[in-house]
Design a protein around this motif. Structure first.
Motif, PDB file in Angstrom:
ATOM      1  N   LYS B 126       0.489   3.201  14.911  1.00 19.81           N
ATOM      2  CA  LYS B 126       1.465   4.246  14.545  1.00 19.81           C
ATOM      3  C   LYS B 126       2.281   3.888  13.304  1.00 19.81           C
ATOM      4  CE  LYS B 126       0.183   6.395  18.240  1.00 19.81           C
ATOM      5  NZ  LYS B 126      -1.085   7.105  18.022  1.00 19.81           N
ATOM      6  N   THR B 127       2.412   2.599  13.034  1.00 18.77           N
ATOM      7  CA  THR B 127       3.116   2.205  11.808  1.00 18.77           C
ATOM      8  C   THR B 127       2.440   0.990  11.180  1.00 18.77           C
ATOM      9  OG1 THR B 127       4.658   0.573  12.723  1.00 18.77           O
ATOM     10  CG2 THR B 127       5.358   2.871  12.835  1.00 18.77           C
ATOM     11  N   VAL B 128       2.441   0.960   9.864  1.00 15.70           N
ATOM     12  CA  VAL B 128       1.963  -0.200   9.113  1.00 15.70           C
ATOM     13  C   VAL B 128       3.122  -0.672   8.243  1.00 15.70           C
ATOM     14  CG1 VAL B 128       0.342  -1.057   7.378  1.00 15.70           C
ATOM     15  CG2 VAL B 128      -0.418   0.637   9.060  1.00 15.70           C
ATOM     16  N   THR B 129       3.553  -1.922   8.457  1.00 12.61           N
ATOM     17  CA  THR B 129       4.696  -2.453   7.719  1.00 12.61           C
ATOM     18  C   THR B 129       4.247  -3.657   6.903  1.00 12.61           C
ATOM     19  OG1 THR B 129       6.141  -1.786   9.540  1.00 12.61           O
ATOM     20  CG2 THR B 129       7.039  -3.388   7.954  1.00 12.61           C
ATOM     21  N   VAL B 130       4.589  -3.645   5.634  1.00  9.61           N
ATOM     22  CA  VAL B 130       4.249  -4.780   4.772  1.00  9.61           C
ATOM     23  C   VAL B 130       5.538  -5.456   4.325  1.00  9.61           C
ATOM     24  CG1 VAL B 130       3.250  -5.468   2.553  1.00  9.61           C
ATOM     25  CG2 VAL B 130       2.080  -3.782   3.991  1.00  9.61           C
ATOM     26  N   ILE B 131       5.584  -6.787   4.501  1.00 12.45           N
ATOM     27  CA  ILE B 131       6.731  -7.579   4.057  1.00 12.45           C
ATOM     28  C   ILE B 131       6.179  -8.633   3.106  1.00 12.45           C
ATOM     29  CG2 ILE B 131       8.619  -9.100   4.791  1.00 12.45           C
ATOM     30  CD1 ILE B 131       8.331  -7.768   7.614  1.00 12.45           C
ATOM     31  N   THR B 132       6.545  -8.514   1.817  1.00 14.95           N
ATOM     32  CA  THR B 132       5.927  -9.420   0.850  1.00 14.95           C
ATOM     33  C   THR B 132       6.893  -9.804  -0.271  1.00 14.95           C
ATOM     34  OG1 THR B 132       3.932  -9.754  -0.509  1.00 14.95           O
ATOM     35  CG2 THR B 132       4.931  -7.567  -0.587  1.00 14.95           C
ATOM     36  N   LYS B 150       0.017  -2.060  -3.266  1.00  9.94           N
ATOM     37  CA  LYS B 150       0.498  -1.007  -2.368  1.00  9.94           C
ATOM     38  C   LYS B 150      -0.564   0.074  -2.189  1.00  9.94           C
ATOM     39  CE  LYS B 150       4.547   1.785  -1.447  1.00  9.94           C
ATOM     40  NZ  LYS B 150       5.901   2.150  -1.865  1.00  9.94           N
ATOM     41  N   LYS B 151      -1.284   0.376  -3.258  1.00 15.16           N
ATOM     42  CA  LYS B 151      -2.333   1.396  -3.152  1.00 15.16           C
ATOM     43  C   LYS B 151      -3.443   0.936  -2.210  1.00 15.16           C
ATOM     44  CE  LYS B 151      -1.605   4.014  -7.309  1.00 15.16           C
ATOM     45  NZ  LYS B 151      -1.555   3.773  -8.749  1.00 15.16           N
ATOM     46  N   VAL B 152      -3.821  -0.331  -2.310  1.00 14.57           N
ATOM     47  CA  VAL B 152      -4.892  -0.848  -1.450  1.00 14.57           C
ATOM     48  C   VAL B 152      -4.493  -0.725   0.018  1.00 14.57           C
ATOM     49  CG1 VAL B 152      -6.038  -2.969  -0.676  1.00 14.57           C
ATOM     50  CG2 VAL B 152      -5.928  -2.438  -3.112  1.00 14.57           C
ATOM     51  N   LEU B 153      -3.287  -1.174   0.352  1.00 14.44           N
ATOM     52  CA  LEU B 153      -2.903  -1.196   1.760  1.00 14.44           C
ATOM     53  C   LEU B 153      -2.438   0.156   2.270  1.00 14.44           C
ATOM     54  CD1 LEU B 153      -1.178  -4.668   1.930  1.00 14.44           C
ATOM     55  CD2 LEU B 153      -3.120  -3.908   3.293  1.00 14.44           C
ATOM     56  N   MET B 154      -1.578   0.819   1.512  1.00 16.28           N
ATOM     57  CA  MET B 154      -0.955   2.030   2.040  1.00 16.28           C
ATOM     58  C   MET B 154      -1.808   3.278   1.823  1.00 16.28           C
ATOM     59  SD  MET B 154       1.502   1.144   3.664  1.00 16.28           S
ATOM     60  CE  MET B 154       2.742  -0.079   3.932  1.00 16.28           C
ATOM     61  N   ARG B 155      -2.410   3.382   0.651  1.00 16.69           N
ATOM     62  CA  ARG B 155      -3.220   4.554   0.371  1.00 16.69           C
ATOM     63  C   ARG B 155      -4.640   4.322   0.880  1.00 16.69           C
ATOM     64  NH1 ARG B 155      -2.737   6.988  -5.631  1.00 16.69           N
ATOM     65  NH2 ARG B 155      -0.504   6.916  -5.270  1.00 16.69           N
ATOM     66  N   GLY B 156      -5.184   3.168   0.590  1.00 18.48           N
ATOM     67  CA  GLY B 156      -6.575   2.903   0.930  1.00 18.48           C
ATOM     68  C   GLY B 156      -6.773   2.590   2.393  1.00 18.48           C
ATOM     69  N   ILE B 157      -6.365   1.406   2.789  1.00 20.40           N
ATOM     70  CA  ILE B 157      -6.698   0.922   4.129  1.00 20.40           C
ATOM     71  C   ILE B 157      -5.982   1.741   5.216  1.00 20.40           C
ATOM     72  CG2 ILE B 157      -6.580  -1.096   5.654  1.00 20.40           C
ATOM     73  CD1 ILE B 157      -7.190  -2.820   3.133  1.00 20.40           C
ATOM     74  N   ARG B 158      -4.713   2.072   5.000  1.00 25.17           N
ATOM     75  CA  ARG B 158      -3.993   2.852   6.015  1.00 25.17           C
ATOM     76  C   ARG B 158      -4.584   4.261   6.147  1.00 25.17           C
ATOM     77  NH1 ARG B 158       0.378   6.498   6.036  1.00 25.17           N
ATOM     78  NH2 ARG B 158       0.566   6.288   3.784  1.00 25.17           N
ATOM     79  N   MET B 159      -4.799   4.935   5.028  1.00 28.18           N
ATOM     80  CA  MET B 159      -5.319   6.305   5.086  1.00 28.18           C
ATOM     81  C   MET B 159      -6.723   6.360   5.676  1.00 28.18           C
ATOM     82  SD  MET B 159      -3.020   8.340   4.061  1.00 28.18           S
ATOM     83  CE  MET B 159      -3.721   9.883   3.459  1.00 28.18           C
ATOM     84  N   CYS B 161      -8.129   4.113   7.850  1.00 31.03           N
ATOM     85  CA  CYS B 161      -8.302   3.619   9.215  1.00 31.03           C
ATOM     86  C   CYS B 161      -7.299   4.206  10.205  1.00 31.03           C
ATOM     87  CB  CYS B 161      -8.197   2.095   9.228  1.00 31.03           C
ATOM     88  SG  CYS B 161      -9.287   1.327   8.028  1.00 31.03           S
ATOM     89  N   ALA B 162      -6.084   4.478   9.750  1.00 27.45           N
ATOM     90  CA  ALA B 162      -5.036   4.979  10.641  1.00 27.45           C
ATOM     91  C   ALA B 162      -4.170   5.963   9.871  1.00 27.45           C
ATOM     92  CB  ALA B 162      -4.193   3.809  11.166  1.00 27.45           C
ATOM     93  N   PRO B 163      -4.741   7.128   9.512  1.00 24.52           N
ATOM     94  CA  PRO B 163      -4.067   8.045   8.582  1.00 24.52           C
ATOM     95  C   PRO B 163      -2.747   8.603   9.112  1.00 24.52           C
ATOM     96  CG  PRO B 163      -6.037   9.054   9.494  1.00 24.52           C
ATOM     97  CD  PRO B 163      -6.058   7.630   9.917  1.00 24.52           C
ATOM     98  N   GLY B 164      -2.581   8.631  10.446  1.00 22.20           N
ATOM     99  CA  GLY B 164      -1.330   9.159  10.983  1.00 22.20           C
ATOM    100  C   GLY B 164      -0.206   8.136  10.955  1.00 22.20           C
ATOM    101  N   ALA B 165      -0.553   6.892  10.668  1.00 24.94           N
ATOM    102  CA  ALA B 165       0.446   5.824  10.745  1.00 24.94           C
ATOM    103  C   ALA B 165       1.469   5.956   9.627  1.00 24.94           C
ATOM    104  CB  ALA B 165      -0.230   4.462  10.680  1.00 24.94           C
ATOM    105  N   LYS B 166       2.715   5.655   9.982  1.00 26.38           N
ATOM    106  CA  LYS B 166       3.784   5.676   8.995  1.00 26.38           C
ATOM    107  C   LYS B 166       3.738   4.355   8.222  1.00 26.38           C
ATOM    108  CE  LYS B 166       8.710   6.338   8.696  1.00 26.38           C
ATOM    109  NZ  LYS B 166       9.968   5.982   9.293  1.00 26.38           N
ATOM    110  N   GLY B 167       3.858   4.416   6.930  1.00 22.22           N
ATOM    111  CA  GLY B 167       3.830   3.189   6.128  1.00 22.22           C
ATOM    112  C   GLY B 167       5.224   2.756   5.696  1.00 22.22           C
ATOM    113  N   ARG B 168       5.505   1.470   5.816  1.00 22.59           N
ATOM    114  CA  ARG B 168       6.776   0.938   5.313  1.00 22.59           C
ATOM    115  C   ARG B 168       6.458  -0.260   4.432  1.00 22.59           C
ATOM    116  NH1 ARG B 168      11.214   0.928   9.764  1.00 22.59           N
ATOM    117  NH2 ARG B 168      10.644   2.687  11.065  1.00 22.59           N
TER     118      ARG B 168
END
Lengths: 197, 197
Positions: B126-132, B150-159, B161-168
């Motif tokens: 439901k959520t993907v959080t990146v701390i870097t 950010k594009k790789v993780l939030m746009r690419g991998i999140r969209m 595999c888990a497109p409904g997940a909220k990204g932070r």
């Protein structure tokens, strides 16, 4: 010209190897001296360890353990990367080559006063070549994703380390829908481009 | 909530290690069930092997050797990644985790037919959080580089595999000129964000 040709794919046959062979065939036409580095075949260890990380910013010691790789990199007039794009990026083994071998004060120097004044450390490198395959279609890679891997390699690494090098970016898209004729055309294109080096 | 926190930094004394400790503590105190995967600590092998590549598209066979990671991924409701940004992306060990674990049948399903899209398979997340942290300044990362990480993780991998997940996305930019104050400020900002995860 001396060319360091780096390959990152676990198979010793298949499309990536075929493309790599076309790179070499093209380069051979120009009579270049080729230094082949197949990361998988060499069993390259891509994970930067704690000691390497601690000495990373100290040019007196940050070459320890990667001297031989740096020597090959610094001797090269041309550099080629041939790899498949996985999860919108380079395979981990190639990412680790960048993490571990492209150390500061050797491959690049950052001038804290002006970001635009970074100094490329790979001064000999005049030509850079990238040969890669994507599962996704070109529109997805470029329009939706913003082609992050190209930005990392061409805008990021190349500009920082070898800003004056001429770059050849050779992508083959849509490999989730492979087409024999399209692949053949691409192989020929790769060979043609490297024969002009 | 069940949370999978994946951490990748080789040094125990690093700022990123401190971020990881803070995240685990904050999330646990918030009543979440936190599973930590410390890739360096467990000596995770980053390199997708030839055998794994051959089995990559065989759902079932492609789970060999990564069963525990897949189980954790399938059970989790939130994914938290804690890592330093090296060369505009994840350290090789974390890239290898994606290469080896986020396989067809686990992260996504291959297209149903020609020219069909890949289909997401991690709707449990439901959520993907990146701390870097990153050496480059924020403006350079965005305007010049186009923020590939950010594009790789939030746009690419999140969209994918888990497109409904909220990204932070939380990043301390300009780490090379960071101060104890800037680091504390960032750590506290992330801490308060994690309290409302």
């Amino acid at each position: 010209m001396r060319v360091l040709a780096i390959r990152a794919h676990p198979f010793d046959d298949g499309l990536n190897m075929a493309l790599f062979e076309r790179v070499l065939t093209g380069l051979n036409r120009g009579g270049h001296e080729i230094d082949v580095f197949d990361l998988y075949e060499a069993g390259f260890q891509p994970v930067m360890d704690a000691e390497e990380r601690r000495r990373y910013h100290d040019p007196a010691v940050n070459q320890i353990g990667v001297e031989a790789h740096l020597e090959r990199l610094l001797a090269a007039d041309g550099l080629v990367f041939c790899y498949p794009t996985w999860n919108f990026g380079v395979p981990a083994i190639l990412k680790g080559y960048l993490d571990r071998v492209f150390v500061p004060e050797v491959t690049f120097t950052l001038d804290p006063k002006k970001l635009a004044g970074t100094f490329g450390g790979l001064k000999k490198i005049r030509r850079l070549g990238f040969v890669t395959t994507y599962g996704a279609k070109k529109t997805i890679v470029e329009k939706v994703m913003g082609d992050p891997v190209k930005k990392v390699l061409v805008r990021g690494v190349s500009r920082l380390c070898a800003p004056k090098a001429k770059k050849d970016w050779l992508p083959l898209y849509d490999m989730n829908n492979p087409d024999a004729e399209r692949i053949d055309r691409f192989k020929q294109q790769v060979e043609n481009v490297f024969s002009t080096w | 909530m069940r949370i999978l926190l994946v951490y990748a930094h080789p040094c125990r004394e690093s700022f990123v290690s401190g971020l990881k400790d803070m995240a685990v503590e904050t999330l646990t105190a918030g009543g979440h069930e936190v599973s930590v995967v410390d890739l360096y600590d467990e000596g995770f092998s980053a390199v997708l092997t030839a055998e794994e590549r051959r089995a990559y598209h065989d759902e079932g066979d492609n789970l060999k050797g990564i069963e525990r990671h897949v189980e954790l991924l399938r059970q989790t409701e939130a994914l938290v990644l804690v890592y330093p940004t090296w060369w505009y992306g994840m350290p090789a060990i974390l890239k290898g985790w994606f290469d080896r674990v986020w396989v067809p049948g686990v992260a996504f399903k291959m297209p149903a037919g020609p020219n069909q899209p890949l289909r997401p398979a991690l709707s449990n997340i439901k959520t993907v959080t990146v701390i870097t942290t990153a050496g480059a300044p924020n403006w350079f990362t965005w305007f010049y580089m186009g923020h590939p990480a950010k594009k790789v993780l939030m746009r690419g991998i999140r969209m994918l595999c888990a497109p409904g997940a909220k990204g932070r996305w939380y990043c301390h930019y300009s780490m090379d000129s960071s101060t104890p104050e800037s680091r504390t400020k960032y750590l506290e900002k992330v801490r308060s964000a994690l309290k409302s995860l």
